[in-house]
Design an enzyme around this catalytic site. Structure first.
Site, PDB file in Angstrom:
ATOM      1  CG  PHE B 125      -9.918  -5.261  -5.037  1.00 24.51           C
ATOM      2  CD1 PHE B 125     -10.380  -3.985  -5.303  1.00 24.51           C
ATOM      3  CD2 PHE B 125      -8.940  -5.802  -5.854  1.00 24.51           C
ATOM      4  CE1 PHE B 125      -9.858  -3.262  -6.373  1.00 24.51           C
ATOM      5  CE2 PHE B 125      -8.422  -5.083  -6.916  1.00 24.51           C
ATOM      6  CZ  PHE B 125      -8.885  -3.808  -7.179  1.00 24.51           C
ATOM      7  CG  ASP B 194      -6.476  -8.253   0.279  1.00 20.99           C
ATOM      8  OD1 ASP B 194      -5.869  -7.225   0.668  1.00 20.99           O
ATOM      9  OD2 ASP B 194      -6.836  -8.415  -0.894  1.00 20.99           O
ATOM     10  CE1 TYR B 219      -2.438  -0.145  -5.453  1.00 14.78           C
ATOM     11  CE2 TYR B 219      -0.628  -1.671  -5.783  1.00 14.78           C
ATOM     12  CZ  TYR B 219      -1.961  -1.373  -5.874  1.00 14.78           C
ATOM     13  OH  TYR B 219      -2.826  -2.294  -6.392  1.00 14.78           O
ATOM     14  CE  LYS B 220      -5.443  -0.748  -2.583  1.00 16.97           C
ATOM     15  NZ  LYS B 220      -6.120  -0.031  -3.673  1.00 16.97           N
ATOM     16  NE  ARG B 366     -12.911   3.578  -3.766  1.00 17.04           N
ATOM     17  CZ  ARG B 366     -11.873   2.755  -3.833  1.00 17.04           C
ATOM     18  NH1 ARG B 366     -11.846   1.647  -3.096  1.00 17.04           N
ATOM     19  NH2 ARG B 366     -10.851   3.017  -4.626  1.00 17.04           N
TER      20      ARG B 366
END
Lengths: 394, 394
Positions: B125, B194, B219-220, B366
């Protein structure tokens, strides 16, 4: 006493900002004088946050990032800009004050090659000094703490950057931003102002004074909520050369392209780091609406009058037992600090009587006066409560 | 088609986690498959945040800092710890993922003197790479991007630290944390993981694998809310030597003593920086309560089954037009990525039909499957909607 009561009533009756108290969700029986640490909640915040959770998060879901969230740091920054004398496109809300000080100091050092000293206010709120020490270590610079009055003694061609507080967190003293900025610039250095205890207190003129960088918190006199995200000011003239080390995707020119190279946003958004904290950020946005149409000169006038009246009440009611360490002239913010050997014990005693201030080591009582929600009768009640508690001890 | 519908209904009926859907405030007509980017709101968050604003902020005011707020970063960290295989006292919630990567990389470099390379996943990312580049610049190290499969080619006695993602954000591929951690350690280097796309997806064993440092977002799949604060893991064995550069007062051993010297907290709190963002942090705390009593092995089993069923539906309904780029074996997270030349246009078309996924440059669709609130009929509807949209285009 009666005289003070009458004066307080009269001052409250003539207060042009008194109407704003209704904007805040405060218990009417409590005298809250700690807005210099945590501002009171504007009523509109709860409704707005509820809407963000149910509607923007729950219904619009991921789409809200594009619709309103991604650019919120700049949008909320624009609401702060007029409160600090910044034209558009120069203030962004992101991260904490500590993190923004780190960004600002490193960026300032990169603007001053060949200079090796970081000067920091020795009386500063500690986090500023801690961060400056870390920046010095990471950049190989020397840290020079100095009392603000002695700034002239240390400035020179070794000075890279100077980190100063506009209002001292302990004494409430207000420093002359114009004079200090000019001195730092005369030495060829950059100045970073910490506005934590001055934003929302008095008109600040960052653009007009040619300030290099500034940071500030939003949870004191701006009432953004506990730990609400901080702001950072980067003037247009420095934006192109402002390079900060927390180069997360939030500051990228085209974050959603997700390219492997970091290319900073051309504007103030380059001061952003990671993903913005939306719930707190939009709570702050709602809190800032209270300032719409409010004249900072009027806020300043009331703040000086309120703190002046409080000092007068303290002098009259408890003047022989406590020492006022905040300047009695206009060189103060909206906080009055008193010294008493039992300050630590006084705070809970006063809190038990529903007058809330706070304590700072070793012997300081602080009372913050927020012109948006505090009044003169509250100032008098605070002084009287202080005197009453002291009387029970003697 | 009928066969798939029957299978979906049967799988949903037998789903031991189906009861958790009621915990989330989601429109029943919408198929939300973007929890890998922004998790859905747990219902309890709104009530909790309302209580924090009215009661803790509005009534307890400044006292809440001492009563519950100041230690919330560690308290909420303890709720995340079991989800990442960390024993107590090793996880703290603070700042953003980007900022925590900065802390972790600098701290890791300080643990590996004499080594001059930072290795970073080239498919990462982007923010991870941007921050690693900045850390390299500030510390005078060399940045070596590498595809994770080629890690062995670059590891050596120059390697200081390796920053890896457990799940690739674009393809959804899951990497072998045990094997990679072992390889990095064999080279005498430190590894920073990560966990943004793996926390809440599968059982993670940070302690058991001897991971050095880890960061992740909340927050995912943890549903903490947009931009909710991130976490950082510092194992006990490294805490004493963990020195991070954002040494704000939040990480101080005795922050309210306000001493001029920075003395880090002896424990994981030294990974904190500034004042914690309370509204977002306590929203996250409420969101994490949904995990109470939920077995991660069951979550993982359902996630694999859901994504496997979705791949099967895509194969059958649209297999000749889209390419599945997520591994079909168990080396995947809970996200399925499809490649199609018109991926960018497909997302809004599907969203218009109330099936929400997302797009990543240049041609990737996605779909994230959150076992806590997604079901098999939703997977089928998503595949069918994709096929329908593609059919209207042909």
């Amino acid at each position: 006493m009666t005289d003070l009561s009458e004066r307080a009533a009269e001052l409250d009756a003539r207060d042009p900002l008194a109407y704003l108290r209704a904007e805040f969700d405060l218990d009417p029986g409590v005298v809250y004088l700690d807005g210099n640490s945590l501002g009171a909640p504007p009523r509109r915040v709860a409704a707005r946050v509820g809407e963000v959770i149910h509607q923007e998060w729950g219904r619009r879901l991921i789409r809200s990032w594009q619709e309103t969230w991604w650019t919120a740091p700049e949008r909320v920054g624009e609401k702060i800009a007029p409160l600090v004398g910044a034209g558009p496109g120069q203030v962004v809300v992101a991260d904490s004050t500590s993190v923004n000080i780190f960004k600002a100091l490193v960026a300032a050092i990169r603007l001053t090659p060949g200079r090796d000293e970081i000067v920091v206010d020795a009386a500063t709120f500690p986090t500023d000094g801690y961060i400056a020490e870390s920046v010095a270590e990471m950049t190989g610079k020397v840290l020079r703490p100095v009392m603000p009055d002695d700034l002239g003694d240390v400035l020179g061609d070794r000075t890279a950057v100077v980190l100063l507080n506009q209002v001292d967190f302990k004494t409430g003293r207000l420093y002359d931003m114009a004079a200090a900025t000019e001195r730092v610039h005369e030495a060829g250095a950059r100045v970073v102002w910490d506005l934590c205890h001055s934003a929302g207190v008095l008109p600040i003129e960052l653009d007009a004074l040619g300030v290099d960088l500034a940071v500030g918190c939003t949870y004191k006199f701006l009432n953004g909520g506990p730990g609400a995200p901080a702001f950072i000011y980067v003037p247009r003239r420095l934006q192109e050369s402002f390079r900060q080390p927390l180069s997360g995707w939030g500051g990228h020119r085209d974050p959603f392209a997700m390219t492997p190279d970091y290319v900073p946003d051309p504007g103030v958004a380059r001061a952003r780091a990671g993903t913005p904290d939306i719930l707190s950020l939009l709570a702050l946005e709602a809190a800032l609406e209270v300032w719409d149409g409010v004249d900072l000169a009027g806020v300043r006038a009331k703040g000086l009058a309120l703190t002046g009246f409080f000092i007068e009440c303290v002098d009259e009611l408890a003047g022989d037992t406590v020492e006022v360490i905040t300047p009695r002239d206009q060189r103060r913010g909206h906080q009055v600090s008193l010294r008493h050997p039992d300050a630590r014990a006084l705070v809970p005693e006063m809190t038990a009587r529903e007058v809330i201030g706070d304590f700072r080591d070793p012997d300081v009582l602080r009372f913050g006066f927020a012109p948006l929600y505090n009044g003169y009768a509250e100032a008098l009640r605070a002084a009287r409560t202080l005197a009453d508690v002291l009387a029970t001890w003697s």
